[in-house]
Design a protein around this motif. Sequence first.
Motif, PDB file in Angstrom:
ATOM      1  N   LYS A   1     -14.762  -9.777   1.129  1.00 40.77           N
ATOM      2  CA  LYS A   1     -13.244 -10.231   1.440  1.00 40.77           C
ATOM      3  C   LYS A   1     -12.739  -9.308   2.150  1.00 40.77           C
ATOM      4  O   LYS A   1     -12.489  -8.382   0.975  1.00 40.77           O
ATOM      5  N   LEU A   2     -12.147  -9.219   2.816  1.00 41.68           N
ATOM      6  CA  LEU A   2     -11.501  -7.871   3.311  1.00 41.68           C
ATOM      7  C   LEU A   2      -9.531  -8.176   4.001  1.00 41.68           C
ATOM      8  O   LEU A   2      -9.340  -8.723   4.234  1.00 41.68           O
ATOM      9  N   VAL A   3      -9.556  -7.386   3.233  1.00 40.36           N
ATOM     10  CA  VAL A   3      -8.189  -7.281   2.635  1.00 40.36           C
ATOM     11  C   VAL A   3      -7.183  -6.130   3.532  1.00 40.36           C
ATOM     12  O   VAL A   3      -7.559  -5.100   3.296  1.00 40.36           O
ATOM     13  N   THR A   4      -6.451  -6.413   5.029  1.00 36.83           N
ATOM     14  CA  THR A   4      -6.124  -5.381   5.068  1.00 36.83           C
ATOM     15  C   THR A   4      -4.170  -5.307   5.279  1.00 36.83           C
ATOM     16  O   THR A   4      -3.367  -6.077   4.760  1.00 36.83           O
ATOM     17  N   PHE A   5      -4.372  -3.942   4.755  1.00 29.50           N
ATOM     18  CA  PHE A   5      -2.689  -3.539   5.283  1.00 29.50           C
ATOM     19  C   PHE A   5      -2.047  -2.617   6.173  1.00 29.50           C
ATOM     20  O   PHE A   5      -2.723  -1.666   6.245  1.00 29.50           O
ATOM     21  N   THR A   6      -0.953  -2.928   6.575  1.00 33.53           N
ATOM     22  CA  THR A   6      -0.308  -2.258   7.820  1.00 33.53           C
ATOM     23  C   THR A   6      -0.042  -0.887   6.637  1.00 33.53           C
ATOM     24  O   THR A   6       0.887  -0.760   6.196  1.00 33.53           O
ATOM     25  N   GLY A   7      -0.383   0.577   7.710  1.00 35.32           N
ATOM     26  CA  GLY A   7      -0.391   1.880   7.084  1.00 35.32           C
ATOM     27  C   GLY A   7      -0.903   3.262   6.584  1.00 35.32           C
ATOM     28  O   GLY A   7      -1.962   2.902   7.113  1.00 35.32           O
ATOM     29  N   ARG A   8      -1.035   4.035   6.509  1.00 42.06           N
ATOM     30  CA  ARG A   8      -1.646   5.300   6.114  1.00 42.06           C
ATOM     31  C   ARG A   8      -1.682   4.883   4.124  1.00 42.06           C
ATOM     32  O   ARG A   8      -2.728   6.034   4.341  1.00 42.06           O
ATOM     33  N   THR A   9      -1.852   4.255   3.511  1.00 41.31           N
ATOM     34  CA  THR A   9      -1.530   4.358   1.997  1.00 41.31           C
ATOM     35  C   THR A   9      -3.415   4.265   1.843  1.00 41.31           C
ATOM     36  O   THR A   9      -4.330   3.467   2.731  1.00 41.31           O
ATOM     37  N   HIS A  10      -3.649   5.297   1.289  1.00 36.71           N
ATOM     38  CA  HIS A  10      -5.459   6.034   1.080  1.00 36.71           C
ATOM     39  C   HIS A  10      -5.451   6.046  -0.176  1.00 36.71           C
ATOM     40  O   HIS A  10      -4.828   5.999  -1.599  1.00 36.71           O
ATOM     41  N   ILE A  11      -6.644   4.229  -0.513  1.00 28.23           N
ATOM     42  CA  ILE A  11      -6.275   3.945  -2.231  1.00 28.23           C
ATOM     43  C   ILE A  11      -4.964   2.915  -2.456  1.00 28.23           C
ATOM     44  O   ILE A  11      -4.050   3.773  -3.041  1.00 28.23           O
ATOM     45  N   ALA A  12      -5.121   1.736  -2.079  1.00 31.10           N
ATOM     46  CA  ALA A  12      -3.741   0.866  -2.296  1.00 31.10           C
ATOM     47  C   ALA A  12      -3.386   0.352  -3.353  1.00 31.10           C
ATOM     48  O   ALA A  12      -2.279   0.468  -3.839  1.00 31.10           O
ATOM     49  N   THR A  13      -4.655   0.294  -3.925  1.00 28.54           N
ATOM     50  CA  THR A  13      -4.341  -0.005  -5.939  1.00 28.54           C
ATOM     51  C   THR A  13      -3.803   1.354  -6.315  1.00 28.54           C
ATOM     52  O   THR A  13      -2.714   0.249  -7.363  1.00 28.54           O
ATOM     53  N   THR A  14      -4.071   2.283  -6.274  1.00 30.93           N
ATOM     54  CA  THR A  14      -2.697   3.550  -7.021  1.00 30.93           C
ATOM     55  C   THR A  14      -1.805   3.656  -6.617  1.00 30.93           C
ATOM     56  O   THR A  14      -1.178   4.321  -6.716  1.00 30.93           O
ATOM     57  N   GLY A  15      -2.156   3.271  -4.743  1.00 33.58           N
ATOM     58  CA  GLY A  15      -1.161   3.979  -4.134  1.00 33.58           C
ATOM     59  C   GLY A  15       0.530   3.302  -3.518  1.00 33.58           C
ATOM     60  O   GLY A  15       0.858   3.440  -2.755  1.00 33.58           O
ATOM     61  N   GLY A  16       0.488   1.822  -4.732  1.00 33.33           N
ATOM     62  CA  GLY A  16       1.583   1.344  -4.797  1.00 33.33           C
ATOM     63  C   GLY A  16       1.804   0.677  -3.703  1.00 33.33           C
ATOM     64  O   GLY A  16       3.173  -0.383  -3.061  1.00 33.33           O
ATOM     65  N   VAL A  17       0.680  -0.151  -3.137  1.00 34.22           N
ATOM     66  CA  VAL A  17       1.044  -1.285  -1.972  1.00 34.22           C
ATOM     67  C   VAL A  17       0.610  -2.812  -2.600  1.00 34.22           C
ATOM     68  O   VAL A  17       0.095  -2.879  -2.952  1.00 34.22           O
ATOM     69  N   GLU A  18       2.046  -3.364  -3.020  1.00 37.66           N
ATOM     70  CA  GLU A  18       2.268  -4.021  -3.555  1.00 37.66           C
ATOM     71  C   GLU A  18       1.104  -5.854  -3.403  1.00 37.66           C
ATOM     72  O   GLU A  18       0.975  -6.439  -3.944  1.00 37.66           O
ATOM     73  N   CYS A  19       0.957  -6.575  -1.928  1.00 34.47           N
ATOM     74  CA  CYS A  19       0.146  -7.278  -1.676  1.00 34.47           C
ATOM     75  C   CYS A  19      -1.153  -7.002  -2.054  1.00 34.47           C
ATOM     76  O   CYS A  19      -2.450  -7.347  -2.371  1.00 34.47           O
TER      77      CYS A  19
END
Length: 506
Positions: free
Chosen positions: A462-480
């Motif tokens: 399953k691929l979940v993408t988000f718009t942006g440049r954050t690398h490692i979303a889990t610790t990078g504050g990408v809430e969704c």
Amino acid sequence: MTPRLGKAPSSLSVLSTLCGVTALLLGTGCGGPTGSSGTADHPSPLRSQRSLVWKGCPLPGQPGRRCTTVKVPVDPADAGGPRLGIAVSRLPASDRSRLIGALVWNPGGPGISGAYVPAAQLPPELGKRFDLIGFDPRGSGRSAAVPACGEAAAVAEALEGGKRAAAAAAARTYAGTCTKKLGAMAGHLGTRSVAEDLDAIRAALGEEKLSLLMGSYGTLLGQQYLAAHPHRVRAVVLDGTMDPAVQGVRAALDASGSAQDKAYTSGGPEEKARQQLQSMLSGFTLWCRDGGARCPVSADPVGRALTAGGHQDKGRKEVLAAAAAGGYVPARWPELARALDAAAHGDRAGLRTLADKGFPEQLRAEAGSTLDLGYNLGVYCTDFAWPGTPNAIADAFHTADKESSFTAADYLPCAAWPGRGRPLGKITAPASAPRPLVINGTHDPRTGIASARAVARRLDAKLVTFTGRTHIATTGGVECAQRAVARFLVSGSLVSGSTEPLPTCG
């Protein structure tokens, strides 16, 4: 995915941070549920071998943290040969009555000391339901760190001077000198060996299956472990995903910084502050949003922090310092929330008080990296496919990027490195293996979206993408993305008993 030495110290620091720990604020840049490992419905207690000796190693925000050493063979194929110690940490789940099992974190690098699990940056549900396991990969940190080889200066000088024969000779000399210094470890620093170390950690913990949360270069470890030990995986998340099928030259260029670093650090002071605050307040934001009345800035924690910083450098530095002091220690979160709220009303005393406390020095010491060229070659030369001679490697770099001679000089020694010849390639897993969750930003400067899509197709993930440049979303504050990761890991499967779909990012 750590940039190589000698490129630019600032980019080295920034990207080491984004591999999941704390460098942004260190002043350097800023399968389904399983049986006995437990499920959300049938938790089981943590089991550990009696031979493991656990000692308290508390950190700010992690008073119950404990550490041990797991012995593994230097050569995984030679169980009776020389052994080394892998430093392992465990942060017990706070809700023991609903314990799911062990969740292993790896921040990537390669070479970042993963024994520190940045629990305060992760979705809080993970720390409640899992024993969080971290470890320093072999050859790094407290896991028999290899001696430094330094830079390949003679190779760079000859290559940049157009002296191909001299560059090739210097590359072979560097490889010989460095591998002699590293000893038996030189040919056993790659991801295949680390995956076997991970299975040794699993066995030592007494866990039948592991859940994995892998970031950046660590996503190669997650893929390899899933392929080599599919029956030992409960669930796996790949966050900031690398494709092991790319050629070594491409992997090296992606890791070297340059244009990617500029893309990440583009924007004015306010945009850079937003990126830093989003990462520093990663866990705080989720706590704040879910806390209601207890958090007066719950509507937009990062936005309120930016407002508190104002438009002057002095104000931004003050709020960044306060976020660094409070964002990584949950006990300080209520104080941080009040300080941000008060600052919006003109009272900055709370921010100054937090800023004076400073980022916890113990965490600074734990967030180290092994960034020597020799260590990096031991990983990259083994994990990826390379042309067979130094000249062929130089040609491949020139074809890919005519301005890449400096980066090429670092990797010419791969032609003579021991252990090369079995690159990871296109990693696949049996149909019975659990399907991973793959997370990636659309403009991630380190791990491009094309890599994430290729890996997701290959592993039926399953691929979940988000718009942006954050690398490692889990610790990078990408809430969704954080909420998708938390729900996936707790349920243990994409097709679990839960009727709720995974959160999506627009």
